[in-house]
Enzyme design. Structure first.
Site, PDB file in Angstrom:
ATOM      1  N   THR A 168       0.840  -1.194   0.000  1.00 18.80           N
ATOM      2  CA  THR A 168       0.000   0.000   0.000  1.00 18.80           C
ATOM      3  C   THR A 168       0.880   1.250   0.000  1.00 18.80           C
ATOM      4  O   THR A 168       2.030   1.179   0.426  1.00 18.80           O
ATOM      5  CB  THR A 168      -0.857  -0.074   1.280  1.00 18.80           C
ATOM      6  OG1 THR A 168      -1.785  -1.119   1.110  1.00 18.80           O
ATOM      7  CG2 THR A 168      -1.551   1.208   1.619  1.00 18.80           C
ATOM      8  N   ARG A 196     -14.386  -6.993   0.110  1.00 17.44           N
ATOM      9  CA  ARG A 196     -13.643  -6.766   1.368  1.00 17.44           C
ATOM     10  C   ARG A 196     -13.000  -5.369   1.345  1.00 17.44           C
ATOM     11  O   ARG A 196     -12.345  -4.983   0.386  1.00 17.44           O
ATOM     12  CB  ARG A 196     -12.563  -7.830   1.524  1.00 17.44           C
ATOM     13  CG  ARG A 196     -11.677  -7.663   2.786  1.00 17.44           C
ATOM     14  CD  ARG A 196     -10.432  -6.866   2.489  1.00 17.44           C
ATOM     15  NE  ARG A 196      -9.524  -6.789   3.648  1.00 17.44           N
ATOM     16  CZ  ARG A 196      -8.459  -5.989   3.708  1.00 17.44           C
ATOM     17  NH1 ARG A 196      -8.162  -5.205   2.699  1.00 17.44           N
ATOM     18  NH2 ARG A 196      -7.698  -5.966   4.766  1.00 17.44           N
ATOM     19  N   VAL A 197     -13.217  -4.634   2.419  1.00 14.57           N
ATOM     20  CA  VAL A 197     -12.589  -3.321   2.538  1.00 14.57           C
ATOM     21  C   VAL A 197     -11.739  -3.327   3.806  1.00 14.57           C
ATOM     22  O   VAL A 197     -12.216  -3.721   4.873  1.00 14.57           O
ATOM     23  CB  VAL A 197     -13.657  -2.202   2.612  1.00 14.57           C
ATOM     24  CG1 VAL A 197     -13.005  -0.853   2.880  1.00 14.57           C
ATOM     25  CG2 VAL A 197     -14.459  -2.153   1.313  1.00 14.57           C
ATOM     26  N   GLY A 198     -10.490  -2.917   3.678  1.00 13.38           N
ATOM     27  CA  GLY A 198      -9.583  -2.896   4.830  1.00 13.38           C
ATOM     28  C   GLY A 198      -9.567  -1.534   5.496  1.00 13.38           C
ATOM     29  O   GLY A 198     -10.536  -0.770   5.439  1.00 13.38           O
ATOM     30  N   ASP A 199      -8.438  -1.240   6.097  1.00 13.96           N
ATOM     31  CA  ASP A 199      -8.312   0.008   6.853  1.00 13.96           C
ATOM     32  C   ASP A 199      -8.080   1.236   5.990  1.00 13.96           C
ATOM     33  O   ASP A 199      -8.388   2.363   6.399  1.00 13.96           O
ATOM     34  CB  ASP A 199      -7.101  -0.092   7.793  1.00 13.96           C
ATOM     35  CG  ASP A 199      -5.816  -0.277   6.977  1.00 13.96           C
ATOM     36  OD1 ASP A 199      -5.721  -1.294   6.264  1.00 13.96           O
ATOM     37  OD2 ASP A 199      -4.934   0.602   7.023  1.00 13.96           O
ATOM     38  N   THR A 219      -0.147   1.371   7.016  1.00 16.89           N
ATOM     39  CA  THR A 219      -0.137   0.248   6.084  1.00 16.89           C
ATOM     40  C   THR A 219       0.056  -1.034   6.880  1.00 16.89           C
ATOM     41  O   THR A 219       0.633  -1.019   7.965  1.00 16.89           O
ATOM     42  CB  THR A 219       0.986   0.411   5.035  1.00 16.89           C
ATOM     43  OG1 THR A 219       1.019  -0.755   4.203  1.00 16.89           O
ATOM     44  CG2 THR A 219       2.345   0.601   5.672  1.00 16.89           C
ATOM     45  N   GLY A 220      -0.447  -2.132   6.341  1.00 19.49           N
ATOM     46  CA  GLY A 220      -0.317  -3.411   7.037  1.00 19.49           C
ATOM     47  C   GLY A 220      -1.623  -4.170   6.971  1.00 19.49           C
ATOM     48  O   GLY A 220      -2.476  -3.895   6.118  1.00 19.49           O
ATOM     49  N   GLY A 222      -5.089  -4.902   7.380  1.00 18.91           N
ATOM     50  CA  GLY A 222      -6.156  -3.940   7.595  1.00 18.91           C
ATOM     51  C   GLY A 222      -7.084  -4.253   8.751  1.00 18.91           C
ATOM     52  O   GLY A 222      -7.491  -3.359   9.504  1.00 18.91           O
TER      53      GLY A 222
END
Ligand code: ASP
Length: 301
Positions: A168, A196-199, A219-220, A222
């Site tokens: 990211t 799917r939605v992450g952070d 980043t990482g 999520g």
């Protein structure tokens, strides 16, 4: 005041083969943003254009070079936040878009919304005349090979990916007027479930900016980052510590200790000082710190 910018190109186990392209991609993103800042651009413009330059760079998992979902789709998430107005704009699970961060900026500036997702986000991008790009133009060879392996084996390895492969991008800037902003953009995690939605596109998690303190981008993994609201947590530590490296370190300790999480965070504070920290094997970053004259582009281990 003298402006500053810091960018990251993801926190993961960057293989030796990608070290040089990652460093030079981060370096040129930081220079792009800094050149804008010294010519009077706002922190929002600098952070967005720094991130857009990394979306255009296929070394990174954002825009061109994004990872594929289980269904072979490219679904991207991005956010921008303005520390002056505290407004943010975000897109999630958007397809067929080369620079999701520019769509996020448009949402922040031209609508009353904070986030648009999926088809609706794409329809908005169409309405605003962002050019659509076919999925093939976002794909790179390494990702296709990984996807084919997944189709063959059916094995999902999210933890391995963060000790392994994801990248990211993000940027945090402070401009000549002392305003801060940040932006983050991602293709998400490899072989994610569609939708799917992450952070990255979630305010406080993937990014947070407040003119009273500074701006951060994360980043990482999520799901873990969301559990500790990583970017806001980093800003809260900065408010107490007035030490961006220390604040980033404390935020990553929280991620590590509370949810066994993996990731990295960058920050610029309102004095123009930058900080980073990560607990993944490597993290790529670059900065130009106007107040000290320091510049650096590196992989931190
Ligand atoms: N945080 C992103 C996500 O979980 C991935 C990354 O930072 O590499 O979607």
């Amino acid at each position: 005041m003298k402006p500053s910018i810091i960018v990251h190109g993801g926190a993961w186990n960057i293989p030796d083969s990608l070290v040089q392209t990652s460093i030079s991609g981060c370096e040129s993103a930081a220079e792009t943003g800094y050149d804008l800042l010294v010519s009077g651009a706002t922190a929002v413009e600098a952070a967005v254009e720094a991130v857009a330059s990394m979306e255009d760079n296929s070394a990174f998992n954002a825009g061109v070079g994004s990872v594929l979902s289980q269904m072979g789709t490219v679904e991207m998430d991005a956010i921008v936040m303005d520390g002056t107005s505290m407004r943010s704009g975000a897109v999630a699970a958007i397809q067929s878009t080369r620079n999701p961060v520019r769509v996020a900026k448009s949402i922040m500036e031209r609508t009353d919304y904070s986030m648009l997702v999926g088809e609706g986000a794409l329809r908005y991008a169409d309405d605003q005349r962002f050019e659509r790009c076919p999925v093939e133009t976002l794909l790179v060879g390494r990702e296709l090979e990984d996807y084919r392996e997944y189709v063959r084996t059916g094995v999902l390895r999210t933890r391995k990916h963060f000790s392994g492969e994801t990248d990211t991008v993000g940027a945090c800037a402070v401009d000549e007027k002392g305003h801060v902003a940040c932006a983050t953009s991602t293709g998400g995690i490899p072989r994610k479930h569609p939708g799917r939605v992450g952070d990255s596109s979630i305010i406080g998690c993937g990014a947070y900016a407040d003119d009273r303190v500074g701006a951060a981008s994360a980043t990482g993994w999520g799901e873990q980052i969301m559990a500790v609201i990583l970017s806001k947590t980093a800003i809260d530590f900065e408010e107490r510590l007035l030490n961006p490296d220390g604040a980033c370190e404390k935020a990553i300790s929280t991620l590590n200790d509370r949810v066994d999480g993996l990731g990295g965070v960058i920050m610029v504070n309102v004095d123009g000082r930058v900080g980073t920290h990560h607990n993944t094997p490597r993290m790529c970053f670059a900065f130009v710190e106007g107040v000290s004259g320091n510049r650096r582009a590196a992989i931190s281990v």
